[in-house]
Design an enzyme around this catalytic site. Structure first.
Site, PDB file in Angstrom:
ATOM      1  N   GLY A  10       0.841  -1.208   0.000  1.00 13.83           N
ATOM      2  CA  GLY A  10       0.000   0.000   0.000  1.00 13.83           C
ATOM      3  C   GLY A  10       0.868   1.247   0.000  1.00 13.83           C
ATOM      4  N   ARG A  72       1.039  -5.117  -5.157  1.00 16.46           N
ATOM      5  CA  ARG A  72       1.170  -6.165  -4.133  1.00 16.46           C
ATOM      6  C   ARG A  72       1.642  -7.466  -4.781  1.00 16.46           C
ATOM      7  NH1 ARG A  72      -0.886  -4.167   0.601  1.00 16.46           N
ATOM      8  NH2 ARG A  72      -2.511  -2.590   0.450  1.00 16.46           N
ATOM      9  N   ASP A 103       5.427  -5.340   5.785  1.00 16.12           N
ATOM     10  CA  ASP A 103       5.732  -6.733   6.108  1.00 16.12           C
ATOM     11  C   ASP A 103       5.807  -7.634   4.867  1.00 16.12           C
ATOM     12  OD1 ASP A 103       6.101  -8.552   8.438  1.00 16.12           O
ATOM     13  OD2 ASP A 103       4.432  -9.574   7.462  1.00 16.12           O
ATOM     14  N   THR A 125       4.792   1.810   6.426  1.00 11.18           N
ATOM     15  CA  THR A 125       3.366   1.483   6.484  1.00 11.18           C
ATOM     16  C   THR A 125       2.666   2.504   7.372  1.00 11.18           C
ATOM     17  OG1 THR A 125       1.651   0.006   7.351  1.00 11.18           O
ATOM     18  CG2 THR A 125       3.825  -0.299   8.270  1.00 11.18           C
ATOM     19  N   ASP A 127       0.181   1.778   8.942  1.00 11.27           N
ATOM     20  CA  ASP A 127      -0.363   1.001  10.066  1.00 11.27           C
ATOM     21  C   ASP A 127       0.602   0.917  11.259  1.00 11.27           C
ATOM     22  OD1 ASP A 127      -2.491   0.575   8.417  1.00 11.27           O
ATOM     23  OD2 ASP A 127      -2.215  -1.584   8.198  1.00 11.27           O
ATOM     24  N   ASP A 129       2.763  -1.270  11.939  1.00 16.21           N
ATOM     25  CA  ASP A 129       2.743  -2.612  12.551  1.00 16.21           C
ATOM     26  C   ASP A 129       3.958  -3.461  12.204  1.00 16.21           C
ATOM     27  OD1 ASP A 129       2.177  -3.062   9.911  1.00 16.21           O
ATOM     28  OD2 ASP A 129       0.353  -4.225  10.231  1.00 16.21           O
ATOM     29  N   ARG A 162     -25.368  12.800  18.391  1.00 17.54           N
ATOM     30  CA  ARG A 162     -25.241  11.475  17.773  1.00 17.54           C
ATOM     31  C   ARG A 162     -24.028  10.704  18.270  1.00 17.54           C
ATOM     32  NH1 ARG A 162     -26.383  13.454  11.584  1.00 17.54           N
ATOM     33  NH2 ARG A 162     -28.604  12.961  11.548  1.00 17.54           N
ATOM     34  N   MET A 169      -7.786   2.717   9.289  1.00 16.82           N
ATOM     35  CA  MET A 169      -7.049   1.530   8.848  1.00 16.82           C
ATOM     36  C   MET A 169      -6.306   0.910  10.027  1.00 16.82           C
ATOM     37  SD  MET A 169      -5.748   2.135   4.977  1.00 16.82           S
ATOM     38  CE  MET A 169      -6.921   2.041   3.614  1.00 16.82           C
ATOM     39  N   ARG A 171      -4.932  -3.247   9.995  1.00 19.89           N
ATOM     40  CA  ARG A 171      -5.338  -4.626   9.707  1.00 19.89           C
ATOM     41  C   ARG A 171      -5.049  -5.549  10.896  1.00 19.89           C
ATOM     42  NH1 ARG A 171      -6.156  -7.954   5.404  1.00 19.89           N
ATOM     43  NH2 ARG A 171      -6.329  -6.135   4.088  1.00 19.89           N
ATOM     44  N   GLU A 222     -10.048  -1.097  11.345  1.00 22.09           N
ATOM     45  CA  GLU A 222     -10.728  -1.987  10.385  1.00 22.09           C
ATOM     46  C   GLU A 222     -10.619  -3.465  10.763  1.00 22.09           C
ATOM     47  OE1 GLU A 222      -8.749  -1.578   6.582  1.00 22.09           O
ATOM     48  OE2 GLU A 222      -6.805  -2.004   7.473  1.00 22.09           O
ATOM     49  N   HIS A 278      -8.800   5.334   2.259  1.00 21.62           N
ATOM     50  CA  HIS A 278      -7.523   5.720   1.643  1.00 21.62           C
ATOM     51  C   HIS A 278      -7.200   7.198   1.811  1.00 21.62           C
ATOM     52  CE1 HIS A 278      -8.643   1.845   0.025  1.00 21.62           C
ATOM     53  NE2 HIS A 278      -7.349   1.624  -0.091  1.00 21.62           N
ATOM     54  N   GLN A 280      -6.525   8.368   4.489  1.00 22.23           N
ATOM     55  CA  GLN A 280      -5.405   8.305   5.440  1.00 22.23           C
ATOM     56  C   GLN A 280      -4.070   8.045   4.769  1.00 22.23           C
ATOM     57  OE1 GLN A 280      -6.931   5.523   8.926  1.00 22.23           O
ATOM     58  NE2 GLN A 280      -8.079   5.294   7.045  1.00 22.23           N
ATOM     59  N   ARG A 281      -4.119   7.496   3.566  1.00 22.76           N
ATOM     60  CA  ARG A 281      -2.868   7.123   2.894  1.00 22.76           C
ATOM     61  C   ARG A 281      -2.397   8.172   1.895  1.00 22.76           C
ATOM     62  NH1 ARG A 281      -3.437   0.973   1.408  1.00 22.76           N
ATOM     63  NH2 ARG A 281      -3.313   1.791  -0.691  1.00 22.76           N
TER      64      ARG A 281
HETATM   65  O1  F6P Z   1      -1.071  -0.362   3.959  1.00 27.27           O
HETATM   66  C1  F6P Z   1      -1.781  -1.214   4.823  1.00 27.27           C
HETATM   67  C2  F6P Z   1      -3.207  -0.939   4.662  1.00 27.27           C
HETATM   68  O2  F6P Z   1      -3.355   0.403   4.899  1.00 27.27           O
HETATM   69  C3  F6P Z   1      -4.137  -1.739   5.577  1.00 27.27           C
HETATM   70  O3  F6P Z   1      -4.449  -1.120   6.774  1.00 27.27           O
HETATM   71  C4  F6P Z   1      -5.353  -1.898   4.719  1.00 27.27           C
HETATM   72  O4  F6P Z   1      -6.090  -3.042   5.081  1.00 27.27           O
HETATM   73  C5  F6P Z   1      -4.783  -2.019   3.356  1.00 27.27           C
HETATM   74  O5  F6P Z   1      -3.629  -1.230   3.354  1.00 27.27           O
HETATM   75  C6  F6P Z   1      -5.739  -1.600   2.255  1.00 27.27           C
HETATM   76  O6  F6P Z   1      -5.041  -1.489   1.059  1.00 27.27           O
HETATM   77  P1  F6P Z   1      -5.648  -1.512  -0.397  1.00 27.27           P
HETATM   78  O7  F6P Z   1      -7.093  -1.161  -0.319  1.00 27.27           O
HETATM   79  O8  F6P Z   1      -4.857  -0.478  -1.119  1.00 27.27           O
HETATM   80  O9  F6P Z   1      -5.404  -2.865  -0.937  1.00 27.27           O
END
Ligand code: F6P
Length: 348
Positions: A10, A72, A103, A125, A127, A129, A162, A169, A171, A222, A278, A280-281
């Protein structure tokens, strides 16, 4: 030397800052030429690369995404993948490969390096992690983005009295949820590391209302799931069901919507959910991530010139260190439960 560089998995704010640091450090400090492989391991397998110009790389520092593209692709899931990687690197006379990834991407680098491919890893990443480093680049930017979103959700939640669920994100690990939850003053933080009790969450929301707090923000990673197996199965069904990727990961997302529905039904409070996804990315890295990405890129090139392969550059007690790639991959760095304890007095 002729260096290769690739970005895999990602995307993440700060990738271009690492590329810039590798290209310019290699050029200025060692007289290297750097080839950028396109679309992660796929570009290596297909022999698609381009020479990166140090002058043109200067402008990459604050640019989001990756100019090299990413994928990927898993060479170990392809016929003769590792041999094709080796042949491709040999054809371009690559002396060392700087692999920027999480990873999965670094797991490939680790396996290739044990087969003799001279690789140095850079931990990426949002994440956060990845084991062996205090922090990965991109995480700080993601937390900043998520915090800003939580702040905005707070004003509309308060106006409408509310419950707002914000899905972020994460995983395997709830780092973004935990830090953005603390920074945004969330009433609840739900992470994959700690399966949650739905009834307990509902009870806390009711207690808040009884105390006169008529709105609540819940941050959920998530990958979080309820502890109750039947509820976990129901929550799992909310996921997209898309086919797993080349590393066997299913597509996550959906827990926020599921949770908001459950909370509304069980408490009677109006609930809405927002999935940051996304957002966040994407976008420009924070100053912290620009500096960290630059430090990682410089450290990776220095490691290459020390002939130190099969390692990942990492942050430890504020300093740049090198750790064996095999120690970094295959076991996600989960949230420090002490950090969740910091959040505890402010939850509920
Ligand atoms: O980069 C890790 C991550 O952000 C995870 O938290 C998430 O599950 C995944 O990427 C989603 O990536 P994509 O939708 O681009 O496959």
């Amino acid at each position: 030397m002729r260096l290769g560089v690739l970005t895999g998995g990602g995307d993440c704010p700060g990738l271009n800052a690492v590329i810039r640091a590798v290209v310019i450090t290699g050029h200025v400090r060692y007289g290297d030429v750097t080839l950028g492989y396109l679309d992660g391991w796929r570009g290596v397998l297909e022999g698609r690369s381009r020479v990166l110009d140090p002058v043109a790389s200067a402008g990459l520092l604050g640019m989001g995404g990756t100019i090299l593209g990413t994928s990927r692709t898993n060479p170990f899931a392809q016929e003769d993948g590792p041999e094709r990687v080796r042949a491709s690197l040999a054809a371009e006379r690559i002396d060392a490969l700087v692999v920027i990834g999480g990873d999965d991407t670094l797991g490939v680098a680790n396996r290739l390096s044990s087969m003799g491919v001279p690789a140095v890893g850079v931990p990426k990443t949002i994440d956060n992690d990845l084991s062996g480093t205090e922090v990965t680049f991109g995480f700080h930017t993601a937390v900043q983005t998520a915090t800003e979103a939580i702040d905005r959700l707070g004003t509309t939640a308060e106006s409408h009295h509310r419950v707002m669920v914000c899905e972020v994100m994460g995983r395997h690990a709830g780092w973004i949820a935990t830090e953005a939850g603390i920074a945004g003053g969330a009433a609840e933080i739900l992470v994959p590391e700690v399966p949650f009790d739905l009834e307990e969450v509902c009870a806390k929301l009711k207690a808040r209302h009884e105390r006169g707090q008529f709105f609540s923000i819940l941050v959920v990673a998530e990958g979080a799931l309820p502890a109750d197996p039947a509820l976990a199965e129901s929550a799992g069904r909310a996921r997209s069901g898309a086919a797993p990727d080349a590393f066997g990961h299913v597509r996550l997302g959906g827990i926020g919507d599921w949770l908001a529905g459950q909370l509304e039904r069980r408490t009677g409070f109006e609930a809405r959910s927002t999935t940051l996804g996304h957002i966040q990315r994407g976008g420009t890295p924070t100053a912290f991530d620009r500096v960290l990405a630059t430090r990682f890129g410089v450290a990776a090139v220095d490691a290459v010139h020390d002939g130190d392969f099969g390692i990942m550059v990492a942050l430890s007690a504020g300093a740049m260190v090198r750790i064996p790639l095999r120690d970094a991959v295959g076991h996600p760095k989960t949230v420090d439960l002490g950090l969740l304890e910091v959040a505890a007095p402010f939850l509920g």
